[in-house]
Design a protein around this motif. Sequence first.
Motif, PDB file in Angstrom:
ATOM      1  N   GLU A 158       0.843  -1.193   0.000  1.00  0.00           N
ATOM      2  CA  GLU A 158       0.000   0.000   0.000  1.00  0.00           C
ATOM      3  C   GLU A 158       0.882   1.248   0.000  1.00  0.00           C
ATOM      4  O   GLU A 158       2.096   1.176   0.107  1.00  0.00           O
ATOM      5  CB  GLU A 158      -0.894  -0.010   1.251  1.00  0.00           C
ATOM      6  N   TRP A 159       0.229   2.414  -0.125  1.00  0.00           N
ATOM      7  CA  TRP A 159       0.972   3.661  -0.085  1.00  0.00           C
ATOM      8  C   TRP A 159       1.653   3.852   1.267  1.00  0.00           C
ATOM      9  O   TRP A 159       1.158   3.396   2.307  1.00  0.00           O
ATOM     10  CB  TRP A 159       0.033   4.844  -0.301  1.00  0.00           C
ATOM     11  N   SER A 160       2.758   4.559   1.242  1.00  0.00           N
ATOM     12  CA  SER A 160       3.394   4.979   2.490  1.00  0.00           C
ATOM     13  C   SER A 160       2.556   6.097   3.114  1.00  0.00           C
ATOM     14  O   SER A 160       1.618   6.623   2.494  1.00  0.00           O
ATOM     15  CB  SER A 160       4.803   5.492   2.211  1.00  0.00           C
ATOM     16  N   PHE A 161       2.906   6.473   4.332  1.00  0.00           N
ATOM     17  CA  PHE A 161       2.177   7.556   5.003  1.00  0.00           C
ATOM     18  C   PHE A 161       2.268   8.841   4.194  1.00  0.00           C
ATOM     19  O   PHE A 161       1.266   9.541   3.995  1.00  0.00           O
ATOM     20  CB  PHE A 161       2.742   7.778   6.407  1.00  0.00           C
ATOM     21  N   ILE A 162       3.462   9.154   3.708  1.00  0.00           N
ATOM     22  CA  ILE A 162       3.638  10.395   2.955  1.00  0.00           C
ATOM     23  C   ILE A 162       2.912  10.327   1.627  1.00  0.00           C
ATOM     24  O   ILE A 162       2.295  11.319   1.183  1.00  0.00           O
ATOM     25  CB  ILE A 162       5.144  10.693   2.782  1.00  0.00           C
ATOM     26  N   GLN A 163       2.901   9.182   0.976  1.00  0.00           N
ATOM     27  CA  GLN A 163       2.137   9.050  -0.264  1.00  0.00           C
ATOM     28  C   GLN A 163       0.642   9.212  -0.016  1.00  0.00           C
ATOM     29  O   GLN A 163      -0.072   9.786  -0.848  1.00  0.00           O
ATOM     30  CB  GLN A 163       2.416   7.683  -0.904  1.00  0.00           C
ATOM     31  N   THR A 164       0.169   8.732   1.128  1.00  0.00           N
ATOM     32  CA  THR A 164      -1.243   8.901   1.471  1.00  0.00           C
ATOM     33  C   THR A 164      -1.604  10.378   1.567  1.00  0.00           C
ATOM     34  O   THR A 164      -2.632  10.823   1.039  1.00  0.00           O
ATOM     35  CB  THR A 164      -1.553   8.190   2.801  1.00  0.00           C
ATOM     36  N   LEU A 165      -0.761  11.160   2.239  1.00  0.00           N
ATOM     37  CA  LEU A 165      -1.016  12.597   2.336  1.00  0.00           C
ATOM     38  C   LEU A 165      -0.976  13.246   0.957  1.00  0.00           C
ATOM     39  O   LEU A 165      -1.778  14.143   0.658  1.00  0.00           O
ATOM     40  CB  LEU A 165       0.015  13.250   3.252  1.00  0.00           C
ATOM     41  N   ARG A 166      -0.051  12.816   0.120  1.00  0.00           N
ATOM     42  CA  ARG A 166       0.038  13.371  -1.241  1.00  0.00           C
ATOM     43  C   ARG A 166      -1.236  13.068  -2.024  1.00  0.00           C
ATOM     44  O   ARG A 166      -1.732  13.905  -2.802  1.00  0.00           O
ATOM     45  CB  ARG A 166       1.255  12.799  -1.959  1.00  0.00           C
ATOM     46  N   HIS A 167      -1.802  11.883  -1.829  1.00  0.00           N
ATOM     47  CA  HIS A 167      -3.037  11.540  -2.526  1.00  0.00           C
ATOM     48  C   HIS A 167      -4.207  12.394  -2.029  1.00  0.00           C
ATOM     49  O   HIS A 167      -5.043  12.836  -2.826  1.00  0.00           O
ATOM     50  CB  HIS A 167      -3.365  10.066  -2.344  1.00  0.00           C
ATOM     51  N   ARG A 171       3.215  19.820  -7.743  1.00  0.00           N
ATOM     52  CA  ARG A 171       4.055  18.777  -8.339  1.00  0.00           C
ATOM     53  C   ARG A 171       4.078  17.487  -7.512  1.00  0.00           C
ATOM     54  O   ARG A 171       4.398  16.405  -8.034  1.00  0.00           O
ATOM     55  CB  ARG A 171       5.489  19.281  -8.520  1.00  0.00           C
ATOM     56  N   LEU A 172       3.711  17.564  -6.232  1.00  0.00           N
ATOM     57  CA  LEU A 172       3.741  16.375  -5.386  1.00  0.00           C
ATOM     58  C   LEU A 172       2.377  15.692  -5.270  1.00  0.00           C
ATOM     59  O   LEU A 172       2.248  14.682  -4.574  1.00  0.00           O
ATOM     60  CB  LEU A 172       4.245  16.732  -3.982  1.00  0.00           C
ATOM     61  N   ASP A 173       1.358  16.220  -5.929  1.00  0.00           N
ATOM     62  CA  ASP A 173       0.046  15.572  -5.884  1.00  0.00           C
ATOM     63  C   ASP A 173       0.141  14.165  -6.469  1.00  0.00           C
ATOM     64  O   ASP A 173       0.888  13.928  -7.428  1.00  0.00           O
ATOM     65  CB  ASP A 173      -0.980  16.391  -6.662  1.00  0.00           C
ATOM     66  N   LEU A 174      -0.631  13.242  -5.906  1.00  0.00           N
ATOM     67  CA  LEU A 174      -0.529  11.840  -6.309  1.00  0.00           C
ATOM     68  C   LEU A 174      -1.907  11.257  -6.595  1.00  0.00           C
ATOM     69  O   LEU A 174      -2.692  11.005  -5.680  1.00  0.00           O
ATOM     70  CB  LEU A 174       0.154  11.027  -5.200  1.00  0.00           C
ATOM     71  N   PRO A 175      -2.216  10.991  -7.880  1.00  0.00           N
ATOM     72  CA  PRO A 175      -3.480  10.323  -8.209  1.00  0.00           C
ATOM     73  C   PRO A 175      -3.468   8.873  -7.723  1.00  0.00           C
ATOM     74  O   PRO A 175      -2.449   8.354  -7.285  1.00  0.00           O
ATOM     75  CB  PRO A 175      -3.511  10.377  -9.750  1.00  0.00           C
ATOM     76  N   ARG A 211       5.012   8.799  -8.363  1.00  0.00           N
ATOM     77  CA  ARG A 211       4.807   7.929  -7.200  1.00  0.00           C
ATOM     78  C   ARG A 211       6.088   7.743  -6.398  1.00  0.00           C
ATOM     79  O   ARG A 211       6.058   7.512  -5.189  1.00  0.00           O
ATOM     80  CB  ARG A 211       4.290   6.571  -7.668  1.00  0.00           C
ATOM     81  N   GLU A 212       7.233   7.823  -7.067  1.00  0.00           N
ATOM     82  CA  GLU A 212       8.498   7.519  -6.401  1.00  0.00           C
ATOM     83  C   GLU A 212       9.167   8.730  -5.758  1.00  0.00           C
ATOM     84  O   GLU A 212      10.256   8.610  -5.201  1.00  0.00           O
ATOM     85  CB  GLU A 212       9.464   6.870  -7.410  1.00  0.00           C
ATOM     86  N   ALA A 213       8.563   9.889  -5.860  1.00  0.00           N
ATOM     87  CA  ALA A 213       9.146  11.076  -5.216  1.00  0.00           C
ATOM     88  C   ALA A 213       9.250  10.843  -3.702  1.00  0.00           C
ATOM     89  O   ALA A 213       8.420  10.156  -3.108  1.00  0.00           O
ATOM     90  CB  ALA A 213       8.291  12.300  -5.502  1.00  0.00           C
ATOM     91  N   ARG A 214      10.259  11.414  -3.085  1.00  0.00           N
ATOM     92  CA  ARG A 214      10.460  11.230  -1.634  1.00  0.00           C
ATOM     93  C   ARG A 214      10.600  12.581  -0.936  1.00  0.00           C
ATOM     94  O   ARG A 214      11.663  12.912  -0.380  1.00  0.00           O
ATOM     95  CB  ARG A 214      11.689  10.350  -1.383  1.00  0.00           C
ATOM     96  N   PRO A 215       9.549  13.371  -0.933  1.00  0.00           N
ATOM     97  CA  PRO A 215       9.602  14.649  -0.221  1.00  0.00           C
ATOM     98  C   PRO A 215       9.572  14.419   1.281  1.00  0.00           C
ATOM     99  O   PRO A 215       9.165  13.353   1.764  1.00  0.00           O
ATOM    100  CB  PRO A 215       8.330  15.351  -0.691  1.00  0.00           C
ATOM    101  N   ARG A 222      -7.353   7.935   6.476  1.00  0.00           N
ATOM    102  CA  ARG A 222      -6.796   8.053   7.822  1.00  0.00           C
ATOM    103  C   ARG A 222      -6.813   6.693   8.521  1.00  0.00           C
ATOM    104  O   ARG A 222      -5.861   6.329   9.224  1.00  0.00           O
ATOM    105  CB  ARG A 222      -7.578   9.079   8.652  1.00  0.00           C
ATOM    106  N   LEU A 223      -7.874   5.927   8.315  1.00  0.00           N
ATOM    107  CA  LEU A 223      -7.930   4.585   8.891  1.00  0.00           C
ATOM    108  C   LEU A 223      -6.812   3.710   8.327  1.00  0.00           C
ATOM    109  O   LEU A 223      -6.167   2.950   9.064  1.00  0.00           O
ATOM    110  CB  LEU A 223      -9.296   3.950   8.610  1.00  0.00           C
ATOM    111  N   TYR A 224      -6.593   3.815   7.004  1.00  0.00           N
ATOM    112  CA  TYR A 224      -5.492   3.044   6.406  1.00  0.00           C
ATOM    113  C   TYR A 224      -4.160   3.465   7.007  1.00  0.00           C
ATOM    114  O   TYR A 224      -3.294   2.629   7.297  1.00  0.00           O
ATOM    115  CB  TYR A 224      -5.444   3.260   4.893  1.00  0.00           C
ATOM    116  N   ALA A 225      -3.985   4.777   7.171  1.00  0.00           N
ATOM    117  CA  ALA A 225      -2.720   5.289   7.707  1.00  0.00           C
ATOM    118  C   ALA A 225      -2.492   4.787   9.125  1.00  0.00           C
ATOM    119  O   ALA A 225      -1.383   4.350   9.476  1.00  0.00           O
ATOM    120  CB  ALA A 225      -2.710   6.814   7.663  1.00  0.00           C
TER     121      ALA A 225
END
Length: 266
Positions: A137-146, A168-172, A186-190, A252-255
């Motif tokens: 699944e997405w990482s925590f940071i990817q979840t926020l980006r989504h 630029r960091l938005d994630l569909p 998807r692979e960005a690491r902000p 948030r539940l997933y996170a």
Amino acid sequence: MTEFREQDLTGARFERVSLRGATFTKVYLNKADMHAVDLTGARLHGVLFNESRMRGVELIDVEISGVLHNVVVNGVDIAPLVDAELNRRMPERAKMRPDDGDGFREAWAILERLWEGTVARARTFPEAALHRGVDDEWSFIQTLRHLNFASAAWVDRMILGNPSPWHRLDLPWDEAPGWDGIPWDREARPSLDEVLTVRHERQATVRRVMESLTDEQLASEVTRTEPGWPQEEGVPFKECLRIVLNEEWEHRLYAERDLTALEKEN
């Protein structure tokens, strides 16, 4: 290993064939007939089962997470039962489908409060852990980006009319078709703080919309025909807001679930 790419296998017949360990991505199995098929250990993500019929199946040690509507198991529609049980466990969940302005404002306040606690919990983890996905699944940071992407799409674009509100960091979502002009890295690491800066701006935008809601707005529809996404006509105004509420609640539940898994790993 045999690979099938960009091929039309419509009407193909597979009999006594082993596809163990095979990977299917963006594959259409609409109206497929499956008999005596073993899916033990299968992992399905982003799969549509609309209007599907399963007869003589065994569902043992199965975990399902997704949207349920008119899901009949052994003659019983389980969707309302699941919905009621989730609301019993989490009473605030029932407030995530409001109809009036006060209800929307209350729901958003609940979400901001809950997310504040989740972010505070995430800050107790090393930054590297917040880039780690659990169970693919997405990482925590990817979840926020989504979530930043979701609020930009349904509030900034659909409601406020900004045809290109993207950062630029938005994630569909992973199964999205992709569009010109919409970022998707998807692979960005902000850093967490970098993503939270965008998130706070997006949350403030949603909050302003909620604070100024009128009955006239909630009864209206919105249309966006400009290139990009969403590109839809006649979408109920309140449904745009409900989509954002649902995204915020579920992710948030997933996170929280994945943070718990990371804790156990350590």
